[in-house]
Design a protein around this motif. Structure first.
Motif, PDB file in Angstrom:
ATOM      1  N   GLY A 355       1.815  27.341  -1.732  1.00 38.22           N
ATOM      2  CA  GLY A 355       1.331  25.976  -1.563  1.00 38.22           C
ATOM      3  C   GLY A 355      -0.175  25.858  -1.678  1.00 38.22           C
ATOM      4  N   ALA A 356      -0.654  24.617  -1.687  1.00 39.94           N
ATOM      5  CA  ALA A 356      -2.091  24.330  -1.776  1.00 39.94           C
ATOM      6  C   ALA A 356      -2.529  23.539  -0.555  1.00 39.94           C
ATOM      7  CB  ALA A 356      -2.396  23.536  -3.049  1.00 39.94           C
ATOM      8  N   ILE A 357      -3.799  23.659  -0.193  1.00 41.35           N
ATOM      9  CA  ILE A 357      -4.386  22.895   0.905  1.00 41.35           C
ATOM     10  C   ILE A 357      -5.524  22.060   0.325  1.00 41.35           C
ATOM     11  CG2 ILE A 357      -5.573  22.989   3.131  1.00 41.35           C
ATOM     12  CD1 ILE A 357      -4.174  25.612   3.691  1.00 41.35           C
ATOM     13  N   ASN A 358      -5.361  20.736   0.357  1.00 40.01           N
ATOM     14  CA  ASN A 358      -6.351  19.832  -0.234  1.00 40.01           C
ATOM     15  C   ASN A 358      -6.660  20.218  -1.681  1.00 40.01           C
ATOM     16  OD1 ASN A 358      -6.589  18.328   2.175  1.00 40.01           O
ATOM     17  ND2 ASN A 358      -8.095  19.788   2.986  1.00 40.01           N
ATOM     18  N   TYR A 359      -5.633  20.486  -2.449  1.00 42.85           N
ATOM     19  CA  TYR A 359      -5.725  20.831  -3.868  1.00 42.85           C
ATOM     20  C   TYR A 359      -6.597  22.065  -4.121  1.00 42.85           C
ATOM     21  CZ  TYR A 359      -3.319  16.475  -4.637  1.00 42.85           C
ATOM     22  OH  TYR A 359      -2.392  15.474  -4.625  1.00 42.85           O
ATOM     23  N   ALA A 360      -6.490  23.001  -3.212  1.00 40.90           N
ATOM     24  CA  ALA A 360      -7.140  24.303  -3.387  1.00 40.90           C
ATOM     25  C   ALA A 360      -6.152  25.376  -2.960  1.00 40.90           C
ATOM     26  CB  ALA A 360      -8.431  24.392  -2.566  1.00 40.90           C
ATOM     27  N   ILE A 361      -6.156  26.494  -3.674  1.00 41.70           N
ATOM     28  CA  ILE A 361      -5.237  27.595  -3.356  1.00 41.70           C
ATOM     29  C   ILE A 361      -5.803  28.385  -2.182  1.00 41.70           C
ATOM     30  CG2 ILE A 361      -4.161  29.696  -4.225  1.00 41.70           C
ATOM     31  CD1 ILE A 361      -4.296  28.501  -7.010  1.00 41.70           C
ATOM     32  N   PRO A 362      -5.070  28.480  -1.068  1.00 40.63           N
ATOM     33  CA  PRO A 362      -5.595  29.197   0.095  1.00 40.63           C
ATOM     34  C   PRO A 362      -5.643  30.701  -0.150  1.00 40.63           C
ATOM     35  CG  PRO A 362      -3.321  28.564   0.486  1.00 40.63           C
ATOM     36  CD  PRO A 362      -3.717  27.932  -0.825  1.00 40.63           C
ATOM     37  N   ASP A 363      -6.524  31.354   0.575  1.00 40.64           N
ATOM     38  CA  ASP A 363      -6.671  32.805   0.473  1.00 40.64           C
ATOM     39  C   ASP A 363      -5.620  33.464   1.357  1.00 40.64           C
ATOM     40  OD1 ASP A 363      -7.500  35.360   0.033  1.00 40.64           O
ATOM     41  OD2 ASP A 363      -9.300  35.232   1.292  1.00 40.64           O
ATOM     42  N   LEU A 364      -4.457  33.740   0.764  1.00 42.04           N
ATOM     43  CA  LEU A 364      -3.359  34.348   1.503  1.00 42.04           C
ATOM     44  C   LEU A 364      -2.968  35.666   0.845  1.00 42.04           C
ATOM     45  CD1 LEU A 364      -1.014  31.267   2.122  1.00 42.04           C
ATOM     46  CD2 LEU A 364      -2.576  32.347   3.748  1.00 42.04           C
ATOM     47  N   GLY A 737      -6.192  32.601 -20.401  1.00 43.47           N
ATOM     48  CA  GLY A 737      -7.423  31.911 -20.073  1.00 43.47           C
ATOM     49  C   GLY A 737      -7.275  30.931 -18.932  1.00 43.47           C
ATOM     50  N   GLU A 738      -8.367  30.300 -18.580  1.00 38.26           N
ATOM     51  CA  GLU A 738      -8.369  29.308 -17.511  1.00 38.26           C
ATOM     52  C   GLU A 738      -7.489  28.121 -17.884  1.00 38.26           C
ATOM     53  OE1 GLU A 738     -12.391  28.235 -16.844  1.00 38.26           O
ATOM     54  OE2 GLU A 738     -12.917  30.088 -15.791  1.00 38.26           O
ATOM     55  N   ARG A 739      -6.860  27.528 -16.886  1.00 36.00           N
ATOM     56  CA  ARG A 739      -6.018  26.351 -17.073  1.00 36.00           C
ATOM     57  C   ARG A 739      -6.031  25.566 -15.775  1.00 36.00           C
ATOM     58  NH1 ARG A 739      -3.856  30.835 -15.560  1.00 36.00           N
ATOM     59  NH2 ARG A 739      -1.775  31.038 -14.645  1.00 36.00           N
ATOM     60  N   VAL A 740      -5.387  24.424 -15.756  1.00 40.94           N
ATOM     61  CA  VAL A 740      -5.389  23.597 -14.555  1.00 40.94           C
ATOM     62  C   VAL A 740      -3.952  23.252 -14.176  1.00 40.94           C
ATOM     63  CG1 VAL A 740      -7.673  22.628 -14.968  1.00 40.94           C
ATOM     64  CG2 VAL A 740      -5.648  21.472 -15.896  1.00 40.94           C
ATOM     65  N   ALA A 741      -3.749  23.047 -12.883  1.00 41.56           N
ATOM     66  CA  ALA A 741      -2.477  22.556 -12.347  1.00 41.56           C
ATOM     67  C   ALA A 741      -2.800  21.367 -11.446  1.00 41.56           C
ATOM     68  CB  ALA A 741      -1.739  23.672 -11.610  1.00 41.56           C
ATOM     69  N   GLY A 742      -2.084  21.218 -10.332  1.00 38.29           N
ATOM     70  CA  GLY A 742      -2.338  20.088  -9.446  1.00 38.29           C
ATOM     71  C   GLY A 742      -1.770  18.800 -10.001  1.00 38.29           C
ATOM     72  N   ARG A 743      -2.507  17.695  -9.804  1.00 42.22           N
ATOM     73  CA  ARG A 743      -2.051  16.378 -10.257  1.00 42.22           C
ATOM     74  C   ARG A 743      -3.222  15.649 -10.914  1.00 42.22           C
ATOM     75  NH1 ARG A 743       2.944  15.144  -7.849  1.00 42.22           N
ATOM     76  NH2 ARG A 743       3.525  16.581  -6.172  1.00 42.22           N
ATOM     77  N   ARG A 755      -5.851  15.479  -7.462  1.00 43.21           N
ATOM     78  CA  ARG A 755      -6.880  16.333  -8.034  1.00 43.21           C
ATOM     79  C   ARG A 755      -6.217  17.432  -8.865  1.00 43.21           C
ATOM     80  NH1 ARG A 755      -9.133  12.649  -6.410  1.00 43.21           N
ATOM     81  NH2 ARG A 755     -10.974  12.450  -5.104  1.00 43.21           N
ATOM     82  N   LEU A 756      -6.960  17.923  -9.840  1.00 45.15           N
ATOM     83  CA  LEU A 756      -6.514  19.088 -10.594  1.00 45.15           C
ATOM     84  C   LEU A 756      -6.934  20.366  -9.873  1.00 45.15           C
ATOM     85  CD1 LEU A 756      -7.400  17.984 -14.240  1.00 45.15           C
ATOM     86  CD2 LEU A 756      -5.130  18.070 -13.186  1.00 45.15           C
ATOM     87  N   ILE A 757      -6.117  21.408 -10.031  1.00 43.05           N
ATOM     88  CA  ILE A 757      -6.391  22.708  -9.420  1.00 43.05           C
ATOM     89  C   ILE A 757      -6.752  23.686 -10.527  1.00 43.05           C
ATOM     90  CG2 ILE A 757      -5.455  24.606  -8.059  1.00 43.05           C
ATOM     91  CD1 ILE A 757      -3.484  22.663  -6.817  1.00 43.05           C
ATOM     92  N   PRO A 758      -7.981  24.175 -10.590  1.00 41.76           N
ATOM     93  CA  PRO A 758      -8.333  25.164 -11.612  1.00 41.76           C
ATOM     94  C   PRO A 758      -7.680  26.518 -11.294  1.00 41.76           C
ATOM     95  CG  PRO A 758     -10.184  24.804 -10.128  1.00 41.76           C
ATOM     96  CD  PRO A 758      -9.137  23.810  -9.740  1.00 41.76           C
ATOM     97  N   LEU A 759      -7.126  27.138 -12.308  1.00 44.83           N
ATOM     98  CA  LEU A 759      -6.500  28.446 -12.158  1.00 44.83           C
ATOM     99  C   LEU A 759      -7.335  29.488 -12.881  1.00 44.83           C
ATOM    100  CD1 LEU A 759      -2.766  27.461 -12.799  1.00 44.83           C
ATOM    101  CD2 LEU A 759      -3.962  27.649 -10.615  1.00 44.83           C
ATOM    102  N   PRO A 760      -7.631  30.601 -12.233  1.00 45.44           N
ATOM    103  CA  PRO A 760      -8.523  31.585 -12.848  1.00 45.44           C
ATOM    104  C   PRO A 760      -7.868  32.312 -14.017  1.00 45.44           C
ATOM    105  CG  PRO A 760      -7.620  32.444 -10.793  1.00 45.44           C
ATOM    106  CD  PRO A 760      -7.188  31.003 -10.885  1.00 45.44           C
TER     107      PRO A 760
END
Length: 815
Positions: A355-364, A737-743, A755-760
């Motif tokens: 899951g995401a927290i405020n459209y950011a991937i948590p450090d888990l 390469g980099e891509r985006v998820a989220g909404r 918000r969009l979520i950037p993926l490394p």
């Protein structure tokens, strides 16, 4: 499902009974069993022969019969048929002189002497003449380049060099060397085609050139295949990719391309393999593959596997069973009947990631699991396909295919994180709810293709005329969800006491969604001269889409039906300044069926998608290297989006007000084997954006699509005599390469929280080593050597980390 199991059982029983039914005096199975004893070509008394068979014009000659002539009991029933790429192999032949009898409908029967050397594999490539005159000699040719072998999903044998479209083929040798386990492993070799998500951990969502593949874009042996379950890779002979639009061949398919999984075919030469694979996290997978000739005119194949595994994810495990029988019957000199079936049962833990927290991937931690240990996704899939091929004349052929597929799926477990307005709080607390869904789907397809070659003066035509019809019957059962099951903290699982009981959820509604489709198409490859070729075609498609939603509590039902038809053209021009170089340009059109209604309550028309493509294909260094480059633009200029007229907020009321544009570049390089070394590599650049929208920010990227992907693999086989002969080494690198998820952010909503979520980006490096002999092989592989970390994400609620470093080893025994 029961009828599919009975069908598979009947097919296996038929394979065992046919020797008695079809041969009263000679039992070839006895010969096959005898040949299975002491059949090591390294014993100094035996050898092998292999090669390719092509027709006079250089095209692969598929399903050609190759028999060893003579009365010696050890060789009299030895024989095989060529694969679809024209390849063949005969093993365990006694040392000395033999005569091969090569025959096929419409081709001159050939008898060719061959000398078998002790412990050696002799290379013999043959060319069959299409004329009736007596052969005076045999022409010897080398292996064909990647630009010379047609793909079966193209329905007509057109060499990729003559095709104004980008093609990629991953064959069995690459799959074995890389020890591929999932389709995502295969797609590391196909730039521009990639995994965009792994929702729930039970499927791999595929996309190409910025457009998602659905089940209409995935095929198995030319018939549509439901890709909601991960396909079994061990049964595949090769994987074919046609990039770009293929709507003329298959109707309603996405613009990015199509994927065809080609399973292993029956063979007349008796043999087989048993293997055991073990790997990290408790993985083990036994498999088997048996094939042979039952009579001179009937051959079978049966392969299957069992898989059991845990996971790098806590409490996640999986189990699957797969079986794939097939039967080939030569009904005469001009007719063949191929019967294929498969059955898959896949059970695994439901896992929607972190899951995401405020459209950011948590450090888990990568192993952190947020679902319940009892949550599951259970899938059963079965298919049966019959193909009748008849050569009407030396120039014309008809192929008829019928296929039926059943798909059942039962999903039960926690909701996705952030679904149903239960967002993960900043401190990590998440209220878990429960969901359950059942899917029952039946799919039928029938198709007939006429292919042939004709000439009008000095102009040559390669024609395809065909028709198809298919039906989907999909029933989806929704259950009343449980809004609150318990609460978990994603940072500290010990914070709350978690429930372990399994509540009963009651059914809520049944959605029946039948789809009826039909189409007719014609295509002509016109050879205007040796240098200029024109590919032109047209398809008319008809589609009826319905939806009946029944509320099970009161049995109230609502039904909606739409009717769509479309013409989809295709036009391409190829210029070949020399035989080893081709430049092409093409235009193709496809369509996408839209749901919802317009502002007047009428069904929306389909959206039409235009694609332009140009490229160059080269065979370099006498065919050793194929190097291709393609540029493209795909534009959906009438994308359906929510209508804004009269302040409308009903998302079911839409207008064709959007536009999406995809532009890109693809480069592919592939070599043949020389002195034991071969390699393949590729690079793709893609940019897919909203270029017009009344809902989202114009210029914003579409989700899940990387701007850059790249791949490179190199393989080496030790060929010098001695103990080291047969050692195989391989190294594969894949860059995402980099891509985006989220909404995507909505311009129509004030203070929109989406918000969009950037993926490394990440680079995955895999290595393999093997020791391959005639009767056995030992292979080992290590994936993600650098332990790279990234994620496959769907929206903001299914965030699944990629697998860490893993190792596996396989021991196989051949006969």
């Amino acid at each position: 499902m029961a009828q599919h199991i009975r069908f598979i059982a009947s097919l296996i029983a038929l394979s065992l009974c046919l020797p008695t039914l079809l041969s009263a005096h000679d039992n070839p199975l006895r010969t096959l069993r005898a040949a299975a004893v002491n059949n090591d070509d390294d014993d100094g008394q035996h050898g092998s022969v292999k090669g390719h068979v092509v027709t006079q014009d250089g095209r692969p000659a598929a399903f050609v019969t190759i028999l060893v002539k003579g009365t010696d009991p050890s060789t009299r029933t030895k024989g095989t048929t060529t694969a679809e790429d024209g390849s063949y192999q005969l093993r365990h032949l006694p040392v000395g002189e033999h005569t091969l009898v090569v025959s096929f409908v419409g081709l001159q029967t050939l008898e060719q002497a061959i000398t078998i050397q002790p412990g050696q594999t002799t290379q013999l490539d043959l060319t069959l003449q299409e004329t009736a005159r007596q052969l005076d000699e045999v022409q010897v040719r080398g292996y064909k380049s990647a630009n010379q072998v047609p793909v079966s999903v193209g329905k007509v044998a057109i060499k990729p060099m003559d095709l104004p479209q980008s093609v990629a083929v991953i064959d069995r040798d690459v799959l074995d060397r890389q020890q591929t386990l999932r389709l995502s492993d295969v797609l590391m070799n196909t730039n521009g085609v990639y995994v965009m998500g792994t929702t729930g951990g039970y499927q791999e969502e595929i996309a190409a050139r910025g457009f998602a593949f659905n089940s209409s874009n995935t095929f198995k042996n030319g018939a549509r295949y439901n890709n909601s379950a991960m396909p079994e890779i061990s049964s595949l002979e090769r994987v074919e990719v046609l990039k770009g639009s293929s709507a003329i061949l298959f109707g309603n398919v996405a613009a990015g391309g199509i994927l065809n999984l080609v399973t292993k075919k029956p063979r007349f030469d008796g043999g087989g393999q048993v293997a055991m694979r073990v790997g990290s996290f408790g993985f083990y997978k036994p498999s088997f593959d048996v094939y042979g000739g039952i009579t001179q005119h009937v051959a079978f194949r049966l392969n299957g596997t069992y898989e059991n595994s845990r996971s790098f994810r806590d409490e996640v495990n999986g189990e699957r069973i797969y079986v794939n029988p097939s039967l080939l019957i030569k009904l005469g000199n001009r007719t063949e009947f191929l019967l294929e079936a498969d059955y898959l049962k896949d059970n695994r833990t439901l896992d929607f990631g972190i899951g995401a927290i405020n459209y950011a991937i948590p450090d888990l931690p990568r192993n952190r699991f947020l679902g319940t240990s009892w949550g599951y996704i259970r899938t059963e899939q079965a298919s049966s396909t019959a193909t009748l091929t008849h050569r009407l004349t030396d120039a014309w052929q008809v192929r008829a295919t019928g296929s039926v597929q059943r798909f059942n799926n039962d999903l039960f477990g926690t909701n996705r994180p952030n679904a149903s307005n239960q967002l993960i709080k900043t401190n990590g607390d998440w209220v878990r709810g429960l969901q359950r869904t059942g899917i029952n789907e039946t799919y039928w397809i029938g198709q007939v293709d006429f292919t042939g070659n004709v000439s009008t003066g000095r102009i040559k035509h390669t024609l395809l005329l065909g028709a198809d019809a298919d039906q989907y019957r999909t029933n989806t059962t929704a259950y009343n969800p449980l809004a609150v099951y318990d609460t978990v903290n994603v940072f500290n699982p010990a914070k709350f006491r978690l429930r372990q009981d399994i509540p009963t959820l009651t059914t809520r509604q049944l959605t029946e969604a039948p789809i009826n489709r039909a189409g007719v198409y014609v295509q002509d490859l016109v050879a205007l001269s040796e240098q200029w070729k024109l590919l032109a075609g047209m398809r008319w498609s008809y589609q009826q889409t319905s939806s009946t939603v029944t509320t099970l509590a009161d049995k109230k039902a609502t039904t909606a039906t739409t009717f769509d038809d479309a013409f989809t053209p295709r036009l391409g021009l190829v210029y070949q300044p020399r035989q080893t170089t081709a430049l092409f340009v093409s235009y193709a059109n496809s369509f996408a069926v839209n749901t919802g209604v317009d502002i007047a309550g009428n069904a929306l028309p389909p959206s039409f998608i235009n694609q332009y493509e140009a490229g160059i294909k080269n065979d370099l260094f006498n065919g050793f290297l194929s190097a291709n480059a393609t540029v493209y633009q795909i534009r959906n200029s009438n994308l359906a989006q929510t209508s804004l007229q009269n302040g409308n907020t009903n998302t079911n009321i839409k207008e064709l007000a959007g536009e999406v544009t995809s532009r890109g570049l693809e480069i592919d390089v592939k070599s043949k084997t020389m002195q034991g070394i071969s390699f393949l590599a590729g690079y793709s650049y893609n940019e897919t954006r909203y270029t017009q929208s009344n809902t989202f920010v114009v210029g914003s990227l579409l989700r899940y699509n990387p701007n850059h992907t790249a791949n490179a693999s190199v393989f080496y086989t030790v060929q010098r005599m001695g103990f080291g002969k047969g050692v195989q080494l391989g190294l594969t690198a894949f860059y995402m390469g980099e891509r985006v998820a989220g909404r995507s952010t909505r311009v129509t909503v004030a203070n929109d929280a989406y918000r969009l979520i950037p993926l490394p980006a990440y680079t995955q490096l895999n290595a393999s080593v093997g020791y391959v002999k005639t009767r056995y092989a030992i292979r080992a592989s290590a994936t993600n050597l650098l332990n790279a970390l990234s994620y496959n994400v769907h929206d903001d609620n299914s965030i699944n980390p990629i697998a860490p470093r893993q190792v596996s080893a396989t021991l196989s025994w051949n006969w």
